[in-house]
Design an enzyme around this catalytic site. Structure first.
Site, PDB file in Angstrom:
ATOM      1  N   ARG A   1     -20.509  -6.157   9.753  1.00 50.39           N
ATOM      2  CA  ARG A   1     -20.332  -6.068  11.305  1.00 50.39           C
ATOM      3  C   ARG A   1     -19.378  -4.887  11.273  1.00 50.39           C
ATOM      4  O   ARG A   1     -17.593  -4.719  11.056  1.00 50.39           O
ATOM      5  CB  ARG A   1     -20.424  -6.800  12.466  1.00 50.39           C
ATOM      6  CG  ARG A   1     -21.243  -7.893  12.302  1.00 50.39           C
ATOM      7  CD  ARG A   1     -22.343  -7.854  13.608  1.00 50.39           C
ATOM      8  NE  ARG A   1     -23.059  -8.284  13.923  1.00 50.39           N
ATOM      9  CZ  ARG A   1     -24.593  -8.621  13.032  1.00 50.39           C
ATOM     10  NH1 ARG A   1     -24.508  -8.303  11.462  1.00 50.39           N
ATOM     11  NH2 ARG A   1     -25.203  -9.785  13.123  1.00 50.39           N
TER      12      ARG A   1
ATOM     13  N   GLU B   1     -23.825   1.070  18.072  1.00 53.02           N
ATOM     14  CA  GLU B   1     -24.825   1.420  17.468  1.00 53.02           C
ATOM     15  C   GLU B   1     -25.695   1.367  17.780  1.00 53.02           C
ATOM     16  O   GLU B   1     -26.048   0.516  19.148  1.00 53.02           O
ATOM     17  CB  GLU B   1     -25.220  -0.512  16.366  1.00 53.02           C
ATOM     18  CG  GLU B   1     -24.276  -0.058  15.504  1.00 53.02           C
ATOM     19  CD  GLU B   1     -24.734  -1.475  14.382  1.00 53.02           C
ATOM     20  OE1 GLU B   1     -25.748  -2.176  14.744  1.00 53.02           O
ATOM     21  OE2 GLU B   1     -24.067  -1.719  13.243  1.00 53.02           O
TER      22      GLU B   1
ATOM     23  N   HIS C   1     -28.505   0.149  10.282  1.00 48.85           N
ATOM     24  CA  HIS C   1     -27.540  -1.762  10.382  1.00 48.85           C
ATOM     25  C   HIS C   1     -29.399  -2.231   9.406  1.00 48.85           C
ATOM     26  O   HIS C   1     -30.162  -2.463  10.561  1.00 48.85           O
ATOM     27  CB  HIS C   1     -27.415  -1.832  12.012  1.00 48.85           C
ATOM     28  CG  HIS C   1     -27.611  -3.020  11.794  1.00 48.85           C
ATOM     29  ND1 HIS C   1     -26.398  -3.580  12.699  1.00 48.85           N
ATOM     30  CD2 HIS C   1     -27.458  -4.190  11.120  1.00 48.85           C
ATOM     31  CE1 HIS C   1     -26.460  -5.170  12.537  1.00 48.85           C
ATOM     32  NE2 HIS C   1     -27.056  -5.828  11.205  1.00 48.85           N
TER      33      HIS C   1
HETATM   34  C1  DGY Z   1     -27.845 -10.488  11.120  1.00 49.57           C
HETATM   35  O1  DGY Z   1     -29.502 -11.387  10.824  1.00 49.57           O
HETATM   36  O2  DGY Z   1     -27.232 -10.859  11.302  1.00 49.57           O
HETATM   37  C2  DGY Z   1     -28.637  -8.954  10.678  1.00 49.57           C
HETATM   38  O3  DGY Z   1     -26.946  -8.029  10.467  1.00 49.57           O
HETATM   39  C3  DGY Z   1     -29.193  -8.325  11.965  1.00 49.57           C
HETATM   40  O4  DGY Z   1     -29.132  -7.682  12.865  1.00 49.57           O
END
Ligand code: DGY
Length: 326
Positions: free
Chosen positions: A238, A267, A286
């Site tokens: 993240r 994002e 992402h």
């Molecule tokens: C998750 O599944 O957490 C991925 O990062 C997509 O948000």
């Protein structure tokens, strides 16, 4: 069909059919669009269940849903939810682990390869008609095979990255995690390190840990200063685990060699972010789990979780497990 589900993410036709066979469904397919939040607010008072992803569902919003029994997230990460609040209201929260592990680890390796071998930069050079002579040293990359892979966060995805590094690329693996993982150490000959030692030793520092109050801002100026000018930094976790200004500073000042980033503090990232001006950054949107197969498997898992929860059964992927043991 007395249950009402509010969907804030579009599902494939077969999954929609499965859900509609069991519940009345209201779809808000663009919750971040102009009237998305207003439509969501209107739908929440009827909701027994919610299903979606990539939207911050705070207490202010969820207070509008007095009947809510379950929130099914189409993600493994649950940093968009206030788990304590959901638990205090007895609302089950579910996620979609496992089905995205391998795909997300593939993304991690795509970034490792792309940064080390300068794939994006050199491919752009060819596309722009700038490949006019044989490559010289100023365009060379650095090897991946045999280099030391440092993984921070040794959960399912960290383990899948370690497996690729160990078996696929002959990389010695070191890791840092909140607990030791003897099985991973045995399988991949991985060695545990303190955070500081890992940052100093690893050729590739790869983040795979969740965003929590403890991990927010874990990697900042002090941590980048511990890396070497050869270090390549990869983030598939993240954005907020990293102090982005400190990362920009480290890259601009050649404190580290390059960065492969799938996640960002904000994002979508602002088009004028200094990160996007640097040749030694590979930035992706992402896309960790973004393949047809995996996104469908995640959505299917989320539908199963929600239907179980609404039927009063224990969902397979319950995040706030304490609700079940009460
Ligand atoms: C998750 O599944 O957490 C991925 O990062 C997509 O948000």
């Amino acid at each position: 069909m007395n249950k009402h589900v509010v969907l804030y993410k579009k599902l494939s036709a077969p999954l929609m059919e499965r859900l509609e066979a069991q519940a009345q469904v209201t779809l808000i397919d663009d919750p971040k669009g102009p009237d998305g939040i207003a439509r969501l607010r209107d739908a929440l008072p009827q909701a027994d269940g919610l299903l979606g992803a990539s939207l911050k569902l705070d207490a202010q919003l969820l207070d509008l849903a007095p009947k809510l029994k379950a929130v099914s997230s189409v993600s493994v990460g649950v940093d968009n939810y206030d788990i304590d609040y959901l638990t205090s209201r007895g609302i089950l929260l579910t996620n979609t682990p496992d089905v995205l592990t391998e795909t997300t680890a593939d993304t991690g390796f795509a970034l490792i390869m792309a940064t080390a071998r300068r794939v994006v930069e050199l491919a752009s050079m060819v596309r722009d008609g700038q490949w006019t002579q044989n490559l010289g040293a100023k365009h060379f990359g650095t090897d991946v095979h045999g280099k030391k892979l440092g993984i921070i966060g040794m959960g399912r995805i960290g383990e899948a990255v370690a497996r690729r590094g160990h078996f696929g690329f002959g990389m010695p693996v070191i890791y840092h995690s909140h607990s030791r993982k003897p099985a991973v150490e045995a399988r991949f000959n991985a060695q545990y390190r303190s955070l500081e030692a890992l940052l100093q030793e690893a050729d590739f520092v790869c983040l795979t840990l969740p965003l929590t109050a403890e991990t927010e801002g874990l990697i900042g100026a002090e941590q980048f200063a511990q890396m070497r000018p050869e270090t390549i930094f990869i983030n598939i976790a993240r954005g907020k685990v990293v102090d982005e200004q400190a990362l920009i500073h480290a890259l601009q000042n050649k404190q580290i060699r390059a960065a492969g980033l799938d996640v960002f503090e904000r994002e979508p990232i602002a088009a004028d972010s200094p990160l996007l001006k640097l040749d030694n950054v590979v930035a992706t949107p992402h896309m960790g789990s973004a393949t047809h197969e995996t996104r469908e498997a995640m959505a299917s898992c989320a539908v199963d979780n929600l239907l179980s929860a609404l039927a009063g059964e224990r969902p397979a992927n319950l995040v706030n497990e304490e609700l079940w043991n009460r």
